[in-house]
Design a protein around this motif. Sequence first.
Motif, PDB file in Angstrom:
ATOM      1  N   ALA A   1      19.065 -19.427   8.189  1.00 24.97           N
ATOM      2  CA  ALA A   1      17.848 -19.516   8.696  1.00 24.97           C
ATOM      3  C   ALA A   1      18.164 -20.849   9.585  1.00 24.97           C
ATOM      4  O   ALA A   1      17.335 -20.166  10.730  1.00 24.97           O
ATOM      5  CB  ALA A   1      16.332 -19.596   8.039  1.00 24.97           C
ATOM      6  N   LEU A   2      19.343 -21.433   9.306  1.00 24.69           N
ATOM      7  CA  LEU A   2      18.851 -23.103  10.331  1.00 24.69           C
ATOM      8  C   LEU A   2      20.648 -22.570  10.417  1.00 24.69           C
ATOM      9  O   LEU A   2      21.263 -23.833  11.725  1.00 24.69           O
ATOM     10  CB  LEU A   2      19.717 -23.674   8.899  1.00 24.69           C
ATOM     11  CG  LEU A   2      18.524 -24.149   8.447  1.00 24.69           C
ATOM     12  CD1 LEU A   2      18.149 -25.776   7.493  1.00 24.69           C
ATOM     13  CD2 LEU A   2      16.884 -24.442   9.281  1.00 24.69           C
TER      14      LEU A   2
ATOM     15  N   THR B   1      13.211 -23.747  18.430  1.00 24.63           N
ATOM     16  CA  THR B   1      12.845 -24.799  17.718  1.00 24.63           C
ATOM     17  C   THR B   1      14.176 -24.258  17.058  1.00 24.63           C
ATOM     18  O   THR B   1      14.276 -22.853  16.333  1.00 24.63           O
ATOM     19  CB  THR B   1      11.992 -24.536  16.871  1.00 24.63           C
ATOM     20  OG1 THR B   1      10.173 -24.634  17.320  1.00 24.63           O
ATOM     21  CG2 THR B   1      11.881 -25.972  15.580  1.00 24.63           C
ATOM     22  N   ALA B   2      14.849 -25.739  16.984  1.00 26.48           N
ATOM     23  CA  ALA B   2      16.364 -25.943  15.953  1.00 26.48           C
ATOM     24  C   ALA B   2      16.484 -27.203  14.784  1.00 26.48           C
ATOM     25  O   ALA B   2      16.413 -27.871  15.446  1.00 26.48           O
ATOM     26  CB  ALA B   2      17.274 -25.346  16.954  1.00 26.48           C
TER      27      ALA B   2
ATOM     28  N   PHE C   1      12.041 -19.534   8.327  1.00 25.64           N
ATOM     29  CA  PHE C   1      12.202 -20.717   8.781  1.00 25.64           C
ATOM     30  C   PHE C   1      12.211 -21.969   8.194  1.00 25.64           C
ATOM     31  O   PHE C   1      10.387 -21.839   8.089  1.00 25.64           O
ATOM     32  CB  PHE C   1      12.178 -21.159  10.549  1.00 25.64           C
ATOM     33  CG  PHE C   1      13.127 -21.551  11.304  1.00 25.64           C
ATOM     34  CD1 PHE C   1      14.498 -21.566  11.072  1.00 25.64           C
ATOM     35  CD2 PHE C   1      12.495 -22.635  11.841  1.00 25.64           C
ATOM     36  CE1 PHE C   1      15.221 -22.204  12.193  1.00 25.64           C
ATOM     37  CE2 PHE C   1      12.826 -23.629  13.291  1.00 25.64           C
ATOM     38  CZ  PHE C   1      14.358 -23.481  13.187  1.00 25.64           C
ATOM     39  N   PRO C   2      12.175 -23.217   8.398  1.00 23.97           N
ATOM     40  CA  PRO C   2      11.202 -24.210   7.522  1.00 23.97           C
ATOM     41  C   PRO C   2       9.879 -23.851   8.980  1.00 23.97           C
ATOM     42  O   PRO C   2      10.210 -23.722  10.061  1.00 23.97           O
ATOM     43  CB  PRO C   2      12.116 -25.514   8.031  1.00 23.97           C
ATOM     44  CG  PRO C   2      13.600 -25.626   7.916  1.00 23.97           C
ATOM     45  CD  PRO C   2      13.645 -23.957   8.369  1.00 23.97           C
TER      46      PRO C   2
ATOM     47  N   ALA D   1       9.988 -26.690   2.834  1.00 23.28           N
ATOM     48  CA  ALA D   1       9.308 -25.732   3.752  1.00 23.28           C
ATOM     49  C   ALA D   1       9.982 -24.779   4.051  1.00 23.28           C
ATOM     50  O   ALA D   1       9.232 -23.750   4.153  1.00 23.28           O
ATOM     51  CB  ALA D   1       9.527 -26.535   5.120  1.00 23.28           C
ATOM     52  N   LEU D   2      11.171 -24.710   3.500  1.00 25.13           N
ATOM     53  CA  LEU D   2      11.920 -22.746   3.347  1.00 25.13           C
ATOM     54  C   LEU D   2      12.038 -22.224   2.961  1.00 25.13           C
ATOM     55  O   LEU D   2      11.735 -21.646   3.327  1.00 25.13           O
ATOM     56  CB  LEU D   2      14.063 -23.616   4.113  1.00 25.13           C
ATOM     57  CG  LEU D   2      14.335 -22.749   4.076  1.00 25.13           C
ATOM     58  CD1 LEU D   2      13.959 -21.781   5.420  1.00 25.13           C
ATOM     59  CD2 LEU D   2      15.643 -23.524   3.979  1.00 25.13           C
ATOM     60  N   ASP D   3      11.323 -23.343   1.621  1.00 27.21           N
ATOM     61  CA  ASP D   3      11.167 -22.596   0.436  1.00 27.21           C
ATOM     62  C   ASP D   3       9.986 -21.590   0.934  1.00 27.21           C
ATOM     63  O   ASP D   3       9.586 -21.396  -0.278  1.00 27.21           O
ATOM     64  CB  ASP D   3      11.366 -23.432  -0.495  1.00 27.21           C
ATOM     65  CG  ASP D   3      13.098 -23.106  -1.236  1.00 27.21           C
ATOM     66  OD1 ASP D   3      13.512 -22.832  -0.647  1.00 27.21           O
ATOM     67  OD2 ASP D   3      13.073 -24.515  -2.095  1.00 27.21           O
TER      68      ASP D   3
END
Length: 346
Positions: free
Chosen positions: A86-87, A98-99, A166-167, A343-345
């Motif tokens: 996702a990153l 957003t990145a 995504f986070p 946040a990603l999880d």
Amino acid sequence: DGVESVTVEVIGDAGDMEEFTGEYKALRELIRSTRGGEVEVTGKRLEWPEMEAVPDDAVTVELPPDFGKLLALAAPVVDQREARLALRGINLSRDGVTATNGKELLNLPCPLKIPEDMTLPFPLALLTARPEGTGTLYIWRSRNERLFRIVIGGFQWQGKVLPGNFPDWKQVIPADKTLDYQIEIHEPERLITFLKTVPDCPPFHAVELNVVPGGVTVIPNNFPDMELRLEATVIGAQPRAVLALNKYVLLRMLQQGYTKFRAHSDGRIPVIAEGGSGRYLAMPIHILPKHQPEKETSKMEKLENKVVSAPVQTVAPNHELGTNPLDELCNTIDTFRHKLKLALDE
């Protein structure tokens, strides 16, 4: 390549030519070396796989004219070697483009009427083609996968949405009240030129922004003999810790027009850079400054200096015992990454 498909329409006269396939590298070199208006291409006929058609019930999202430029601004922040898929891409949501790579984050506001967020693969084809004008984004599901197609003029890019969440990047944005001072650089071009001359010093490439009367003194942490005095406006609390940023992160910020840096005087929470097209966050490098300007005899609790010409302050070494700067830095970065991972999880 079986995952993504790119189509670009080129205006020209093909005569009675039928569809055929040519080798990509040979075609690229042929076009680059051609000076006239005609190109002679050889190839062979091949059954080209058809792109999956966009279904009638696909979600349709209008893309603004500057969408391609926004992706180009976000692309340098992406780490394509990141373990989490996702990153490796760029996220689209109602909050914009957003990145993040776990150490820096860029959010570019963009009015996307998208029902749920999605993460595009790294947009290499779009960055290369640089299509202009308004466009359309189509999103649909097929065989338990989310697919997308972006159409901008004669450019079409179709592929799979990156899997994973995504986070929730809003969790790492510090509250305004926690950022108690701001540095505004008035000579960004001078600083950009200076940073390009600073030698690399992995892994952190730390560059200090030392607040002095009338501006800031920029000192590479590992090269104290290199020093740049800049005019700047500093508003807010007197920093208790020197603000140090990664050289390449700072360079990207400045090149994209971010000249205002809002930070906390203790230097332990993310810095927000403003002045560009969005919000640029970066984790400061919390190390004990070896080269800190001498303090004035009258210590100010609040600092609000308008830029004036002032002599360069003498820089004196500041040695403090009992703390390992690298340990502090690693702990700070680990904390920032841990927040992003949580946040990603979610």
